[in-house]
Design a protein around this motif. Sequence first.
Motif, mmCIF file in Angstrom:
data_model
loop_
_atom_site.group_PDB
_atom_site.id
_atom_site.type_symbol
_atom_site.label_atom_id
_atom_site.label_comp_id
_atom_site.label_asym_id
_atom_site.label_seq_id
_atom_site.Cartn_x
_atom_site.Cartn_y
_atom_site.Cartn_z
ATOM 1 N N LEU A 299 -3.010 -4.944 0.522
ATOM 2 C CA LEU A 299 -2.292 -6.188 0.753
ATOM 3 C C LEU A 299 -2.921 -7.023 1.862
ATOM 4 O O LEU A 299 -3.771 -6.589 2.608
ATOM 5 N N CYS A 539 3.267 -13.054 -7.416
ATOM 6 C CA CYS A 539 2.499 -12.944 -6.169
ATOM 7 C C CYS A 539 1.368 -13.968 -6.164
ATOM 8 O O CYS A 539 1.085 -14.603 -5.139
ATOM 9 N N TYR A 570 3.611 -4.469 -2.281
ATOM 10 C CA TYR A 570 2.835 -5.671 -1.953
ATOM 11 C C TYR A 570 3.732 -6.895 -1.812
ATOM 12 O O TYR A 570 3.578 -7.700 -0.895
ATOM 13 N N HIS A 602 1.205 2.256 3.562
ATOM 14 C CA HIS A 602 0.908 0.842 3.364
ATOM 15 C C HIS A 602 0.558 0.248 4.731
ATOM 16 O O HIS A 602 1.392 -0.352 5.407
#
Length: 761
Positions: A299, A539, A570, A602
């Motif tokens: 990300l 996104c 994400y 993450h």
Amino acid sequence: MEAILVDSVLGSLRHFLHRNAIFICERLCAEFPSETNLQLLASCYLHNNQAYAAYYILKGTQMAQSRYLFAISCFQMDLLTEAEAALCPVNEPGAEIPNGAAGHYLLGLIYRYTDRKKSAVHHFKQALSLDPLLWAAYEELCLLGAAEEATAVFGEAAALCIQKQHLHHGLASQNLQTSIEDRNLVSGRNLSSEDVSPRQLKHIHANNLREIPGNYHGAAMSGATASQSLNSGPSSTAFYNTPSPMVAQLSGVAPPPLCRNVQQNGLNPSTVGNDSSPRSTVNPTIQAPRRKFVDEGKLRKISGRLFSDSGPRRSTRLAGEAGANTNPSGTTVAGNGTIHSSKYLGGAKSSSAAFRSVTVRKGQTLANESFDEGTRQEVFDDSRSYISAATSTSTSTSGDPKSLEQDEATMTIGGVITNTSKIINGAAEVLNLLRTLGEGYRLSCMYRCQDALDVYMKLPHKHYNTGWVLSQIGKAYFELVDYLGADRAFSSARQASPYSLEGMDIYSTVLYHLREDMKLSYLAQELISTDRLAPQSWCAMGNCYSLQKDHETALKNFQRAVQLNSRFAYAHTLCGHEYVALEYFENGIKSYQSALRIDDRHYNSWYGLGMICLRQEKFEFAEHHFRMAFQINPRSSVILCYLGTALHALKRSGEALYMMEKAILADKKNPLPMYEKANILLGLDNFDEALEVLEELKEYAPRESSVYALMGKIYKRRNMYDKAMLHFGIALDLKPSAADVATIKAAIEKLHVPDEIEDNL
């Protein structure tokens, strides 16, 4: 009647006529109520994306397959506690997990999303040990950071497991085939075709179907895949012929091939004429696409100015946006996707030598294949738990001694006649391919991206030039801050698989960093037209608006992605970036924490939390979050740099300098750690060393106003006012941001004011 209804349901599922399958199956359950038929009805609803219907149908059932389907429906409805209870009944602590490898994989997902990492890893490994070809389990282990080397996972033990499975089922199919032949022989002696009407013969076939032991006509497959009926007679072959009033067409049939590059053919005379050597038809069972619950994506991050008192902001350049599009040596700090400063776009390392040319693979069809007389055809379901269809064997070759010898060394796998040596060679080839793919994916998840690229280069061209591999290569270039290389890889992936959304969220972030607003807008519209219900599409749309500084609209698009898939980490992180851009820090923290609940590795969200704490001057918390990100991705130059910044704020200058040195070595073209190192040296009154660092930095970033402003500040501290004024003027000429302009002008006004007096002011 039951056999006819079951056959109709399975046929409807094979042809994706889900509403028809549901209707017929309801008639089946009304006429013949049984748990097995309920399983088939539940699988119909799961095929139709109606998990709630399957939930109510199977609630309270006890059979293993029912519990598995019930767990699938619970998982899709986010009822993870009930899903776990279905797979592991509390009153039966030693009960076997239903559906073998698939059951362990589902249980591993449940444990992962309930924050029980060790248990999740255990069940993913169990799934792989039972089925070495369950690639999804290895993917999950890589994402959890617990995967062993691919050479160990897809090694000799896996080859033996595959061979054992296929050889065992080959023998089982032969034994069952013998029983079918005996049954058909008795039926043929008692009733010849001359004495029996078509209706009577149809009835006989139906009775044979119900009487065959192990006929699991109502069982639903893993991932809600419909099972196939087990029928005798040559119906599987006749099904693919041109329709005719022959009686053989009335019985059940084997499913059509799932593979896109396999044609559905039968014993068509024109087919046999085209190919002089008759082949066996490939007939794997149909399987519905498994919904992806977990997205893997790397990300984007929040950016910050190098010369700023208010803290870093996303997508802010060192010298402002004025020089971004005109000078190839301009640099960007962080941004929308990865946490790092942009490389020089013009100076990004060329990958043309290493980047293979992509051949767009069109759907190739195998040569028409058909069964010759004297050849057996048997079909197994994907989980290989039971035989789904069988055809009787002709006796035309029974008198040939050579054919008898060959039969002893041959097995029937998925309807294709093969022998033991072919099984061994085939298993070795498949595992060799998985070893290369698995090792590349494992290294990528460990953020050893250059090593991952080297591994992917070992793939054959036909596998290298596929959408999934090219997307992984794009992600690796993205993490290496080589946005141009990532753009090339993702563009090739789009050409190879224009229907695939794999990695398109990262691709949109790549275009965000490159400020390719036209390409980004086109990509977002293409993805929306392809699949409006995919989080990747929204996104991309959100990144498009974010690039235009419309953060509120961008936030709405990212929230739509979260709504479509709440487990898409994400999208949560992107929401956090937009909240920070709007200075809604509390909401940003909540979004980052939501992403970490889904995936605690993450690292982008750990970084985002650290940036918020740094801006709020909570330096101890900032250090903690940056260190967590560093443990996950120790090769990120920007993470090292901001960890050093937090340490410097905590007056731990020695550790801060060490981190800056590591950051510079991690990416020598990243100007951010060199600038921060000069700042730390200035704080330690090491003016000469600070100036040396800045002089070197000028070669990398000659148009960065922040560099000249800091040099002016150092010359002022050394009472060299002329040089200080010169560098302040150069900084203003480079058109910095409005906030930096105010800071530089304030420094010029206080040029002759001693530092001690200035601090008191």
